[in-house]
Design a protein around this motif. Structure first.
Motif, short mmCIF file in Angstrom:
data_model
loop_
_atom_site.label_atom_id
_atom_site.label_comp_id
_atom_site.label_asym_id
_atom_site.label_seq_id
_atom_site.Cartn_x
_atom_site.Cartn_y
_atom_site.Cartn_z
N LYS A 322 -75.53 30.29 -48.55
CA LYS A 322 -76.76 30.88 -49.08
C LYS A 322 -77.92 29.89 -49.10
CE LYS A 322 -74.72 34.49 -52.00
NZ LYS A 322 -74.59 35.03 -53.37
N ASP A 323 -77.60 28.65 -49.38
CA ASP A 323 -78.62 27.61 -49.46
C ASP A 323 -78.22 26.47 -48.53
OD1 ASP A 323 -79.64 24.94 -50.61
OD2 ASP A 323 -80.86 26.40 -51.69
N ASP A 324 -79.08 26.15 -47.56
CA ASP A 324 -78.73 25.12 -46.58
C ASP A 324 -78.55 23.75 -47.22
OD1 ASP A 324 -78.76 26.95 -44.54
OD2 ASP A 324 -80.81 26.51 -43.90
N VAL A 325 -79.36 23.46 -48.23
CA VAL A 325 -79.26 22.15 -48.89
C VAL A 325 -77.93 22.03 -49.61
CG1 VAL A 325 -80.25 20.64 -50.65
CG2 VAL A 325 -81.76 21.94 -49.12
N GLU A 326 -77.58 23.07 -50.37
CA GLU A 326 -76.29 23.05 -51.07
C GLU A 326 -75.13 23.16 -50.09
OE1 GLU A 326 -75.71 22.46 -54.35
OE2 GLU A 326 -77.85 21.99 -54.33
N GLY A 327 -75.33 23.93 -49.03
CA GLY A 327 -74.29 24.09 -48.04
C GLY A 327 -73.91 22.78 -47.37
N ALA A 328 -74.90 21.89 -47.21
CA ALA A 328 -74.63 20.60 -46.58
C ALA A 328 -73.76 19.71 -47.45
CB ALA A 328 -75.94 19.90 -46.27
N LYS A 329 -73.62 20.06 -48.72
CA LYS A 329 -72.86 19.23 -49.66
C LYS A 329 -71.42 19.67 -49.83
CE LYS A 329 -77.06 18.38 -52.39
NZ LYS A 329 -77.68 18.56 -53.73
N VAL A 330 -71.04 20.78 -49.19
CA VAL A 330 -69.69 21.32 -49.36
C VAL A 330 -68.98 21.42 -48.02
CG1 VAL A 330 -70.34 22.61 -51.43
CG2 VAL A 330 -70.48 23.72 -49.18
N ALA A 331 -67.66 21.53 -48.07
CA ALA A 331 -66.88 21.65 -46.83
C ALA A 331 -66.83 23.09 -46.34
CB ALA A 331 -65.47 21.12 -47.06
N LEU A 332 -66.66 24.03 -47.26
CA LEU A 332 -66.50 25.43 -46.91
C LEU A 332 -67.44 26.29 -47.74
CD1 LEU A 332 -62.58 25.64 -46.89
CD2 LEU A 332 -64.05 25.69 -44.86
N PRO A 333 -67.81 27.46 -47.23
CA PRO A 333 -68.58 28.39 -48.06
C PRO A 333 -67.66 29.01 -49.11
CG PRO A 333 -67.96 29.47 -46.03
CD PRO A 333 -67.51 28.04 -45.91
N PRO A 334 -68.22 29.57 -50.18
CA PRO A 334 -67.37 30.15 -51.22
C PRO A 334 -66.57 31.36 -50.75
CG PRO A 334 -69.69 30.61 -51.63
CD PRO A 334 -69.64 29.62 -50.53
N THR A 335 -66.94 31.93 -49.60
CA THR A 335 -66.25 33.12 -49.09
C THR A 335 -64.94 32.79 -48.41
OG1 THR A 335 -67.68 32.90 -47.15
CG2 THR A 335 -68.32 34.54 -48.81
N ILE A 336 -64.70 31.52 -48.07
CA ILE A 336 -63.45 31.11 -47.46
C ILE A 336 -62.81 30.07 -48.37
CG2 ILE A 336 -62.32 30.02 -45.48
CD1 ILE A 336 -64.52 31.01 -43.71
N SER A 337 -61.62 30.38 -48.86
CA SER A 337 -60.95 29.46 -49.77
C SER A 337 -60.32 28.31 -48.98
CB SER A 337 -59.87 30.19 -50.58
OG SER A 337 -58.78 30.54 -49.74
N ALA A 338 -60.08 27.21 -49.68
CA ALA A 338 -59.40 26.08 -49.05
C ALA A 338 -58.02 26.49 -48.55
CB ALA A 338 -59.30 24.92 -50.03
N ASP A 339 -57.33 27.35 -49.31
CA ASP A 339 -56.00 27.81 -48.89
C ASP A 339 -56.06 28.62 -47.60
OD1 ASP A 339 -54.74 26.51 -50.94
OD2 ASP A 339 -54.29 28.30 -52.11
#
Length: 444
Positions: A322-339
């Motif tokens: 949703k936010d490119d700045v915040e997206g750059a700080k995470v590995a995955l989007p919230p819609t795809i779980s690490a599992d």
């Protein structure tokens, strides 16, 4: 029942019928039930050993985000989760709720899920994954489509593993690209008794699907994709005759820009080149997978951390944040779980299929198959779903000239893996398309 009057035919019919039934039963008898296996003790020990002794790469002192590829700050926590927390048995229990099979086609053992619908009026659909994905990409839509949930169109669901991916055999000869995979999956559907079916796919599933819809239209009666591969409205005779204003708009867009002609963000073709990294930095992976897949595969086959990092970059870059700045700080989007991500990686690791999965890039590039996909028009009913952050987006004007477009949907979320990211939207769009096909009797 009227009896056969000709004495020769009367004497021949019963043995001929028996032979037909015998051959039919033999054709079906080589469809063998399959259960996705647990990791063996040796695999678990090897994986644990390698994940506990990772040599991480030398990186810049400055945090450059994802510009240089997957950074250690994103990869290392995922490696540690794979090592200490992730349990493949949880995913395997879900995966094995469905009916899995193996069957030989053209010398290869092909894996697929087959979930016939109990609903009257259900129609067959093939869900085809791409790279770096597996059949598991559709784990959240299989039941919805099979059962016709929410009172919508139901489907007989078939989810194959492409040759060289997951639990399907890897091709043993060169030349096994888009055209051959199209033939194999079309034969699979016919073998299952679905001589008329719908195809859905993204990524390679979209490329192989378009070829199938164009060249096997006697069987593939409808095509749905989230990633259309087509030419723009160039001044070809058919376009000049039926779509002259769309041709004019296209040339105007070349002069003043796509956004001014088609709308803000409606067109994204910056990654349209297949393997020219000078034109698009994002296609560097295609360049190496399309030219030196063997060399790359040593590291990705031997190192689970290397495999994870190679895939993680795509699951970050090709998904919707949703936010490119915040997206750059995470590995995955919230819609795809690490599992979910680690299940995809584990399926590649457990089957040692990364090396064989990337060879399709080599075959497609060296046999110029992308042109055989782009050029032909698709005349069977076609539906397009544009998700917000797929690797390319094309305006409705373009697809309307190249395809028999009967449905066009746009969403403000989702990316390259809609089965994982936006499963409800994908299922709803497929059910809407299926309903139109039934109403129009397109499957007859």
């Amino acid at each position: 029942m009227r009896r056969c009057q000709h004495p020769f035919l009367a004497s021949f019919a019963p043995p001929f019928l028996l032979l037909f039934l015998f051959l039919s039963s033999r054709a079906m008898s080589d469809i063998v039930p399959f259960t996705v296996p647990a990791l063996t003790d040796a695999q678990q020990e090897q994986l644990k050993s390698k994940l506990s002794d990772v040599v991480y790469p030398n990186e810049l002192e400055q945090n450059v985000g994802w510009e240089y590829g997957a950074p250690t700050w994103a990869v290392k926590p995922m490696v540690e989760k794979w090592q200490h927390e992730y349990d493949f048995e949880v995913a395997r229990a879900e995966i094995n709720q469905w009916h899995h099979y193996h069957t030989p086609i053209d010398g290869l053992k092909i894996h697929f899920i087959h979930e016939p619908s109990p609903q009257p009026g259900a129609i067959p659909i093939l869900l085809c994954h791409g790279w770096p994905s597996t059949f598991y990409e559709f784990h959240k839509v299989i039941n919805t489509l099979r059962d016709g949930q929410n009172g919508k169109q139901a489907f007989h669901v078939v989810v194959p593993s492409l040759p060289g991916f997951g639990y399907s055999d890897a091709p043993k000869e060169t030349g096994y690209g888009v055209i051959k995979m199209s033939e194999v999956l079309n034969k699979l559907m016919i073998k299952l008794g679905y001589d008329k079916y719908v195809w859905h796919g993204g990524d390679w599933g979209a490329i192989i699907g378009k070829y199938t819809a164009a060249y096997h239209s006697e069987n593939c009666k409808a095509f749905h994709t989230s990633l259309p591969f087509i030419l723009p409205p160039v001044p070809a005779p058919r376009n000049l005759l039926f779509h002259p204003f769309k041709v004019i708009k296209f040339f105007a867009s070349l002069l003043v820009g796509f956004d001014r002609v088609y709308g803000q963000g409606k067109t994204n073709v910056k990654d349209a080149t297949f393997a020219n990294a000078d034109l698009s930095y994002n296609c560097g992976y295609r360049a190496i997978q399309g030219t030196r897949p063997y060399t790359l595969s040593y590291g990705l086959s031997d190192s689970p951390a290397g495999l994870l990092g190679w895939l993680l970059e795509k699951y970050h870059d090709w998904t919707y944040h949703k936010d490119d700045v915040e997206g750059a700080k995470v590995a995955l989007p919230p819609t795809i779980s690490a599992d979910e991500f680690l299940t995809q990686v584990t399926l590649y690791w457990a089957t040692n299929s990364l090396s064989s999965s990337i060879r399709i890039y080599y075959e497609c590039l060296h046999h110029y198959e992308i042109f055989k996909v782009l050029i032909p028009r698709v005349n069977v009913p076609t539906a397009i779903t544009n998700f917000a952050h797929d690797i390319h987006k094309l305006p409705q004007d373009w697809v309307a000239t190249a395809l028999n477009l009967v449905q066009y949907k746009e969403h403000n979320e989702g990316g390259h893996f809609p089965g994982l990211e936006a499963d409800k939207l994908l299922a709803s769009d497929l059910q809407s398309f299926g309903y139109k096909l039934v109403k129009q009797k397109a499957m007859l």
